[in-house]
Design an enzyme around this catalytic site. Structure first.
Site, PDB file in Angstrom:
ATOM      1  N   ASP A  95      -2.498   0.549   2.185  1.00 29.17           N
ATOM      2  CA  ASP A  95      -1.044   0.682   2.179  1.00 29.17           C
ATOM      3  C   ASP A  95      -0.558   0.704   3.625  1.00 29.17           C
ATOM      4  OD1 ASP A  95       1.568   1.369   1.407  1.00 29.17           O
ATOM      5  OD2 ASP A  95       0.831   2.623  -0.238  1.00 29.17           O
ATOM      6  N   ASP A 195       4.655  -1.357   2.649  1.00 32.28           N
ATOM      7  CA  ASP A 195       5.701  -0.416   2.266  1.00 32.28           C
ATOM      8  C   ASP A 195       7.086  -0.927   2.702  1.00 32.28           C
ATOM      9  OD1 ASP A 195       6.152   2.404   1.308  1.00 32.28           O
ATOM     10  OD2 ASP A 195       7.001   2.639   3.313  1.00 32.28           O
ATOM     11  N   GLU A 249       6.391  -4.216  -1.024  1.00 31.50           N
ATOM     12  CA  GLU A 249       7.281  -3.330  -1.770  1.00 31.50           C
ATOM     13  C   GLU A 249       8.697  -3.646  -1.295  1.00 31.50           C
ATOM     14  OE1 GLU A 249       8.257   1.316  -2.676  1.00 31.50           O
ATOM     15  OE2 GLU A 249       8.078   0.565  -0.645  1.00 31.50           O
ATOM     16  N   HIS A 323       3.534   6.015  -7.880  1.00 30.87           N
ATOM     17  CA  HIS A 323       3.666   7.381  -7.349  1.00 30.87           C
ATOM     18  C   HIS A 323       5.108   7.775  -7.059  1.00 30.87           C
ATOM     19  CE1 HIS A 323       3.856   4.670  -4.027  1.00 30.87           C
ATOM     20  NE2 HIS A 323       4.317   5.646  -3.261  1.00 30.87           N
ATOM     21  N   ASP A 324       6.050   6.847  -7.198  1.00 32.99           N
ATOM     22  CA  ASP A 324       7.460   7.160  -6.941  1.00 32.99           C
ATOM     23  C   ASP A 324       8.272   7.231  -8.227  1.00 32.99           C
ATOM     24  OD1 ASP A 324       7.169   7.118  -4.163  1.00 32.99           O
ATOM     25  OD2 ASP A 324       7.556   4.972  -4.048  1.00 32.99           O
TER      26      ASP A 324
HETATM   27  C1  NOJ Z   1       8.004   3.768  -0.450  1.00 34.96           C
HETATM   28  C2  NOJ Z   1       6.869   4.646  -0.842  1.00 34.96           C
HETATM   29  O1  NOJ Z   1       6.336   4.188  -2.046  1.00 34.96           O
HETATM   30  C3  NOJ Z   1       7.409   6.055  -0.914  1.00 34.96           C
HETATM   31  O2  NOJ Z   1       6.492   6.941  -1.494  1.00 34.96           O
HETATM   32  C4  NOJ Z   1       7.833   6.459   0.463  1.00 34.96           C
HETATM   33  O3  NOJ Z   1       8.461   7.727   0.400  1.00 34.96           O
HETATM   34  C5  NOJ Z   1       8.816   5.466   1.078  1.00 34.96           C
HETATM   35  N1  NOJ Z   1       8.414   4.109   0.871  1.00 34.96           N
HETATM   36  C6  NOJ Z   1       8.957   5.677   2.561  1.00 34.96           C
HETATM   37  O4  NOJ Z   1       7.803   5.255   3.234  1.00 34.96           O
END
Ligand code: NOJ
Length: 553
Positions: A95, A195, A249, A323-324
């Protein structure tokens, strides 16, 4: 490489398996489970950031991109993990957080010490009219600016205040970024998840927004220069190796840009994560609200992205969980009454679509959101900020907690449930976040012992993707588009046809096959979560049933 044949597993290291006894999962824990991934049948494991970090955003605030944070193990343990995965034929996806660094990173620290070379690594600006340099807001709440040391200046931070945005306009930043990615490629890493990559292209003037959040996002999201920089990143790093899989992402992106990011010429990335299909339980676009999910919006968005990405030759990463996000089975189904059906129906819906499926840890055993009863159980910076903001708006503690419970990212971050022993077999010590109370019923040991478990359903879905070109390469067409309860689609490949129905309700519903497909008598059963069914003109879909039928040419 055929991306349609790949399936990727996401391990959130903090919550996967603790072997060191600090209550936090680690790299050795992931290594020890290599055979588990093999058994499931995935090709690659994406591990969230485990690099040196103050952990203000669970590792997305990186202070050193080259070394393992002692919380998660040692550099030697990482080498061992790479070696074991290599021996087993499993890929690793790292990541890369390249939009921002932690303010503890050496570059930021040098900038604070007055080093101008490093000050140009970030967006550091004078305030305006006694306030911040512009009116942008942070994605984690509050202004997107924070005071730069004891100067009169501010630095841009679109996420937490300890995550300083990198100035990609500076060539030296881009060079450092390539160096990091190449370092890991040289170590044998074959996958990268980038990310929030589509927000790296802020314009240099950083002008004020109208105050409307959607318009504000457009000022720094999917800008033209992002494509240029991704192409440059590609050429200077992973583009040299066709076996490397990349996924960007993409925050608040659109189909047009996503198709470009994942264009078939391969000049940018292999695929994208987009999130519109998960913003279906927001009230007026606001996440921190108590709203039930809008099925038609979910279905419409999935169909739209499937159709448009196909039309423009883009490639989707397929997922409901990460995870989000809160756990999809709890969010879109009925885990109390139909735990197995809900979990498998959601899986089948995603796994039979066009794209590359991602499985988030625990999803394959049907892990659910926890039933936390106190704000003290929560750990996530975004959730805690949101809680404070809700209270500041005058909401009662009970109501605010109710919303946190529905929307917190911690819902998916609870420890992996390995067995029914203490702490769910995750750790011998008290875990960093509370284990879900249902670990005695839902755990890996139990799932592996039952051939009819959710785990084996996922395994079958993966096998079908590998065997059937229809699933990996077929065209996608939605059917029953106006139906308010069923999501259904057809896949077509070289004269073969697959049709899939997913009932998103707890009611039994009837579908008339004759109206939907030609010569329904020629279809055979492929897979369904109620077992084999007889194919008649009319089919009864039971609560949360999914059913895939296939017609071979
Ligand atoms: C996306 C990530 O998936 C998340 O967990 C993170 O808080 C933010 N980007 C900032 O890096």
């Amino acid at each position: 490489m055929n991306l349609g044949k790949k399936v990727i597993y996401q391990a959130y290291p903090r919550s996967f398996k603790d072997t060191s006894g600090n209550g936090i999962g680690d790299l050795e824990g992931i290594r020890q489970k290599a055979d588990y991934f093999k058994k499931l049948g995935v090709d690659m494991v994406w591990i969230n950031p485990f690099f040196v970090s103050p952990q203000n955003d669970n590792g997305y605030d990186i202070a050193d991109y080259y070394h393992v944070d002692p919380l998660f193990g040692t550099d030697e343990e990482l080498d061992k993990l790479i070696e074991t995965f290599d021996e087993k034929g499993l890929g690793l996806m790292f990541d890369m957080v390249l939009n921002h660094t932690s303010t503890s990173h050496e570059w930021f620290q040098k900038a604070l010490d007055g080093d101008e070379y490093y000050q140009d690594f970030y967006y550091i600006r004078d305030g305006k009219d006694g306030s911040y340099p512009n009116n942008w807001t942070s994605k984690f709440g509050g202004p997107a600016w924070n005071k730069f040391g004891d100067t009169d200046k501010y630095y841009l931070c679109l996420y937490d205040k300890t995550q300083a945005d990198l100035n990609w306009h500076n060539k030296n930043v881009r060079k450092e970024v390539y160096k990091i990615v190449n370092y890991w490629i040289d170590k044998g890493i074959k996958g990268f998840r980038f990310d929030v990559l589509n927000v790296i292209g802020k314009s240099k003037d950083l002008k004020d927004s109208s105050g409307n959040i959607d318009e504000e996002k457009k000022l720094y999201t999917d800008t033209r220069i992002v494509h240029e920089w991704i192409e440059e990143l590609n050429k200077n790093t992973f583009g040299k190796d066709e076996d490397i899989i990349t996924v960007g992402e993409m925050s608040s992106t659109d189909v047009h840009n996503s198709a470009l990011y994942s264009n078939p010429e391969g000049s940018e990335l292999s695929m994208v994560f987009s999130f519109h299909h998960l913003k279906v339980d927001y009230k007026d676009g606001e996440k921190w609200t108590d709203a039930s999910f809008d099925f038609k919006k979910l279905k419409g968005t999935l169909n739209y992205w499937q159709g448009e990405m196909q039309e423009h030759s883009g490639w989707n990463a397929l997922f409901f969980n990460n995870h989000d996000q809160t756990r999809a089975n709890t969010r879109f189904g009925d885990v109390d009454k139909y735990h197995y059906q809900t979990s498998t129906m959601l899986a089948q819906t995603i796994h039979l679509m066009r794209g590359t499926p991602f499985i988030y840890q625990g999803e394959e055993i049907g892990m659910t959101d926890p039933d936390y009863d106190s704000i003290g159980d929560y750990r996530d910076v975004e959730s805690l900020n949101a809680y404070d903001a809700l209270l500041a708006k005058g909401m009662s503690e009970d109501d605010a907690l109710k919303i946190i419970k529905l929307k917190s990212r911690d819902n998916s971050r609870t420890p992996m449930q390995w067995n029914d022993s203490s702490n769910a077999g995750f750790s011998e010590e008290t875990p960093w976040i509370r284990v879900n109370d249902n670990y005695k019923e839902i755990n890996v040991k139990k799932a592996l012992a039952d051939k009819n478990s959710i785990f084996y359903y996922y395994k079958k879905l993966i096998e079908h993707r590998k065997e059937e070109n229809l699933i990996s390469d077929g065209l996608y067409f939605p059917i029953l588009e106006d139906d308010e309860n069923i999501l259904a689609f057809v896949r077509e490949y070289e004269g073969n046809v697959l049709v899939n129905f997913s009932n998103f309700t707890g009611k039994s519903l009837e579908v008339d096959l004759e109206n939907m497909v030609d010569s329904y008598q020629e279809y055979e059963y492929l897979l369904g979560n109620y077992g084999r069914v007889e194919i008649n003109k009319k089919i009864n879909l039971r609560p949360y049933e999914c059913l895939a039928l296939i017609k071979r040419f």
